[in-house]
Write an enzyme that holds these catalytic residues in place. Sequence first.
Site, PDB file in Angstrom:
ATOM      1  N   HIS A   1     -39.951  83.722  88.219  1.00  0.00           N
ATOM      2  CA  HIS A   1     -40.949  82.668  88.086  1.00  0.00           C
ATOM      3  C   HIS A   1     -40.657  81.865  86.824  1.00  0.00           C
ATOM      4  CE1 HIS A   1     -44.315  84.610  90.726  1.00  0.00           C
ATOM      5  NE2 HIS A   1     -43.102  84.764  91.276  1.00  0.00           N
TER       6      HIS A   1
ATOM      7  N   GLU B   1     -42.384  81.010  84.235  1.00  0.00           N
ATOM      8  CA  GLU B   1     -42.828  81.605  82.977  1.00  0.00           C
ATOM      9  C   GLU B   1     -41.914  82.743  82.547  1.00  0.00           C
ATOM     10  OE1 GLU B   1     -46.636  80.352  85.232  1.00  0.00           O
ATOM     11  OE2 GLU B   1     -44.667  81.188  85.733  1.00  0.00           O
TER      12      GLU B   1
ATOM     13  N   CYS C   1     -49.463  83.611  87.504  1.00  0.00           N
ATOM     14  CA  CYS C   1     -49.790  84.651  88.479  1.00  0.00           C
ATOM     15  C   CYS C   1     -49.967  85.979  87.732  1.00  0.00           C
ATOM     16  CB  CYS C   1     -48.674  84.754  89.519  1.00  0.00           C
ATOM     17  SG  CYS C   1     -47.178  85.571  88.903  1.00  0.00           S
TER      18      CYS C   1
ATOM     19  N   CYS D   1     -46.721  87.131  85.896  1.00  0.00           N
ATOM     20  CA  CYS D   1     -46.426  86.321  84.717  1.00  0.00           C
ATOM     21  C   CYS D   1     -47.441  86.574  83.610  1.00  0.00           C
ATOM     22  CB  CYS D   1     -46.382  84.846  85.088  1.00  0.00           C
ATOM     23  SG  CYS D   1     -44.978  84.447  86.159  1.00  0.00           S
TER      24      CYS D   1
END
Length: 150
Positions: free
Chosen positions: A47, A49, A77, A80
């Site tokens: 992801h 991040e 999410c 993350c």
Amino acid sequence: MLRAIALAVENVRTSGGGPFGAVVVRGGGIIAEGANQVTSLHDPTAHAEIVAIRKACQVLGHFELKDCELYTSCEPCPMCLGAIYWSRVGRVYFGANRQDAAHAGFDDSLIYDELDLTHVDRIIPAQSLMREEALEAFRVWGVSPTKVPY
């Protein structure tokens, strides 16, 4: 924030990746940035991040980002968010929220709901095995003269 958003849009337009971008800032300057690379790397943990946090830690040569801020195009999410807490980022700013992400097809509500269930009641059941044997790693770490607490 504008750079995080630009990374998200650019990622969709140029690589067909997910619509997420993130930057790590320290002292007013960007030290690392990332865009969603889940499909391009075949890595569900890639992801934006996470990518940005990994790069920032490499730049700083440390696993903590205490003096840093994270700007991300969308509310993080659960995965993350965990990485954000483990890296000890000082503050997080996000653009779109989790409801916006769900509307676009990125719904994390299942994960949030699963966290409230017992291990055996989850969609992916989990069970502890060999706990006593596994505790040996913590005993060894507890007395290690080279451990780095985190």
